[in-house]
Design a protein around this motif. Structure first.
Motif, PDB file in Angstrom:
ATOM      1  N   ALA A   1       0.833  -1.202   0.000  1.00 49.55           N
ATOM      2  CA  ALA A   1       0.000   0.000   0.000  1.00 49.55           C
ATOM      3  C   ALA A   1       0.867   1.252   0.000  1.00 49.55           C
ATOM      4  O   ALA A   1       2.049   1.208   0.351  1.00 49.55           O
ATOM      5  N   THR A   2       0.255   2.367  -0.379  1.00 54.55           N
ATOM      6  CA  THR A   2       0.953   3.654  -0.463  1.00 54.55           C
ATOM      7  C   THR A   2       0.196   4.689   0.345  1.00 54.55           C
ATOM      8  O   THR A   2      -1.038   4.795   0.250  1.00 54.55           O
ATOM      9  N   LEU A   3       0.922   5.459   1.131  1.00 51.68           N
ATOM     10  CA  LEU A   3       0.324   6.517   1.936  1.00 51.68           C
ATOM     11  C   LEU A   3       0.124   7.766   1.079  1.00 51.68           C
ATOM     12  O   LEU A   3       1.014   8.177   0.334  1.00 51.68           O
TER      13      LEU A   3
ATOM     14  N   LEU B   1      -4.435   5.596   3.232  1.00 51.25           N
ATOM     15  CA  LEU B   1      -3.636   4.490   2.708  1.00 51.25           C
ATOM     16  C   LEU B   1      -4.430   3.847   1.572  1.00 51.25           C
ATOM     17  O   LEU B   1      -5.541   3.367   1.775  1.00 51.25           O
ATOM     18  N   ASN B   2      -3.872   3.866   0.373  1.00 49.42           N
ATOM     19  CA  ASN B   2      -4.531   3.268  -0.785  1.00 49.42           C
ATOM     20  C   ASN B   2      -3.962   1.879  -1.056  1.00 49.42           C
ATOM     21  O   ASN B   2      -2.744   1.697  -1.057  1.00 49.42           O
TER      22      ASN B   2
ATOM     23  N   LEU C   1       3.797   9.014   9.721  1.00 48.93           N
ATOM     24  CA  LEU C   1       3.414   8.618   8.372  1.00 48.93           C
ATOM     25  C   LEU C   1       3.611   9.792   7.427  1.00 48.93           C
ATOM     26  O   LEU C   1       3.127  10.902   7.692  1.00 48.93           O
ATOM     27  N   ILE C   2       4.311   9.549   6.346  1.00 51.40           N
ATOM     28  CA  ILE C   2       4.641  10.601   5.382  1.00 51.40           C
ATOM     29  C   ILE C   2       4.092  10.214   4.019  1.00 51.40           C
ATOM     30  O   ILE C   2       4.184   9.052   3.602  1.00 51.40           O
ATOM     31  N   ALA C   3       3.522  11.181   3.336  1.00 54.17           N
ATOM     32  CA  ALA C   3       2.931  10.939   2.024  1.00 54.17           C
ATOM     33  C   ALA C   3       3.953  10.305   1.088  1.00 54.17           C
ATOM     34  O   ALA C   3       5.115  10.722   1.031  1.00 54.17           O
ATOM     35  N   GLY C   4       3.503   9.279   0.359  1.00 57.81           N
ATOM     36  CA  GLY C   4       4.372   8.599  -0.597  1.00 57.81           C
ATOM     37  C   GLY C   4       5.064   7.369  -0.052  1.00 57.81           C
ATOM     38  O   GLY C   4       5.643   6.593  -0.819  1.00 57.81           O
ATOM     39  N   MET C   5       5.032   7.156   1.271  1.00 52.93           N
ATOM     40  CA  MET C   5       5.664   5.976   1.850  1.00 52.93           C
ATOM     41  C   MET C   5       4.975   4.707   1.351  1.00 52.93           C
ATOM     42  O   MET C   5       3.760   4.657   1.215  1.00 52.93           O
ATOM     43  N   THR C   6       5.772   3.672   1.097  1.00 45.47           N
ATOM     44  CA  THR C   6       5.242   2.356   0.745  1.00 45.47           C
ATOM     45  C   THR C   6       5.330   1.460   1.972  1.00 45.47           C
ATOM     46  O   THR C   6       6.407   1.291   2.551  1.00 45.47           O
TER      47      THR C   6
END
Length: 371
Positions: free
Chosen positions: A54-56, A209-210, A278-283
């Motif tokens: 998933a990706t944040l 989280l997508n 949690l940071i945007a774009g983290m996997t």
């Protein structure tokens, strides 16, 4: 002669006996039992997880771009700073926009004064017309002049609103709470409408989280979306270093349609992010508790064989033969796997020696401990 005949008969009898004995010894030997290792099927407490890459992503994200031309005269933020809605971010040289605003205000005041004068003239001409003291043409001209003045005033008002908008664009403000990135411009940089990108603002708490599921899993996640009684630990995050994020997520959204080519659908889970871990774009890996929770029938994974898309095990029968049994598998947990159907608690199954087995084969078993 009688003596010779007796000898011949005796020899024939010996030959017959010898021949019968030889035929019996030449038959195939009985099949030997296959040596195998077995275990007894039992239930164990299980906490099983399905894991999805998933990706944040931030719930809100916007690019900060200029809407007017000019030079950057002020930068009110530091790189990576947390900002509040309405907070000043950048300023573009305001002098010409302030002058344009003043000019527009003056033009509107002039247009209003002219309209007031012409409306008073029109009222006077109407009274004179009632007394037949004025030509009809002069009244018509006065009415036309008022209409023109109203149009001029509307135009001046529109010019004022445009000037106000440009003036407001000279200071770029945060549209929502969040965090800015690294500034892409410095003081004195020249900008124009839309160019360049000044910065990006992202919301940080909560974080979305997508992830993607196969369409076969849609009924399960639909039930989770509609459920009002779900476990607190239903959805958790495993970070890249293997640690588990301390807050649990909430399933919020399922996309509108399944991808025609992929056969998958996108879902979204929201996670609290008070400490900004949690940071945007983290996997990351999204861990979802599945239906294999509590006491479940588990067997060694190596006891399972796949054939033509089906999974089966060899079940030991009372006469020490084996029967091939189709099973429905659940989650793999370590070296074991959950069996959701096809196998009863207390049954005995073959663990090793499977490669030498077939339906109905006699076995010589040795017990093994479940690992």
């Amino acid at each position: 002669m009688k003596s010779n005949f007796s000898k011949v008969a005796y020899l024939a009898l010996l030959f017959a006996v010898f021949s019968c004995g030889t035929k019996q010894q030449a038959g195939p030997p009985p099949a030997s039992a296959v040596s195998v290792t077995t275990v007894q099927v039992e239930r164990k407490p299980v906490v099983a997880m399905d894991v999805y890459p998933a990706t944040l992503v931030p719930l809100n994200e916007v690019e900060i771009r200029p809407q007017i031309s000019g030079y950057i005269t002020n930068i009110y933020i530091k790189d990576g700073q947390e900002v509040k809605k309405g907070q000043n971010l950048y300023e573009i040289d305001r002098s010409k926009y302030a002058a344009a605003l003043q000019q527009a205000e003056a033009n509107l005041a002039s247009a209003k004064a002219n309209l007031d004068k012409l409306e008073k003239d029109l009222e006077r001409y109407k009274r004179l017309d009632e007394q037949d003291a004025i030509a009809k043409q002069q009244l018509d001209h006065a009415q036309t002049a008022v209409l023109d003045a109203k149009s001029q005033m509307a135009y001046a008002n529109a010019q004022l609103e445009s000037a106000k908008t440009d003036y407001s664009y000279s200071v770029l403000k945060a549209p929502f709470d969040g965090r800015v990135g690294i500034s892409q411009v410095r003081l004195g940089a020249q900008v124009s409408p839309g160019q360049p990108l000044l910065n990006t603002l992202s919301s940080t708490d909560p974080m979305a989280l997508n992830f993607v599921i196969n369409e076969k899993e849609i009924p399960r996640f639909n039930r989770l979306l509609k459920s009002t009684d779900t476990l607190d630990s239903l959805m958790t995050i495993e970070l890249s270093d293997g640690s588990i994020y301390p807050y649990q997520g909430t399933l919020t959204t399922m996309d509108r349609a399944v991808g025609r080519q992929s056969g998958t659908i996108n879902l979204r889970v929201n996670f609290p992010n008070p400490s900004q871990d949690l940071i945007a774009g983290m996997t990351v890996n999204l861990r979802v508790l599945n239906e294999d929770i509590g006491d479940q029938i588990t067997i060694p994974y190596r006891s399972v064989t796949e054939q033509m898309g089906e999974y089966f095990v060899y079940v030991v029968q009372p006469d020490n033969t084996v029967k091939q049994q189709v099973v429905q598998l659940g989650t793999q947990v370590g070296n074991e796997i959950v069996v959701r159907g096809g196998l009863q608690e207390g049954s005995k199954i073959v663990v090793t020696g499977i490669q030498n087995l077939r339906e109905g084969v006699q076995i010589a078993e040795q017990s093994a401990q479940l690992q």
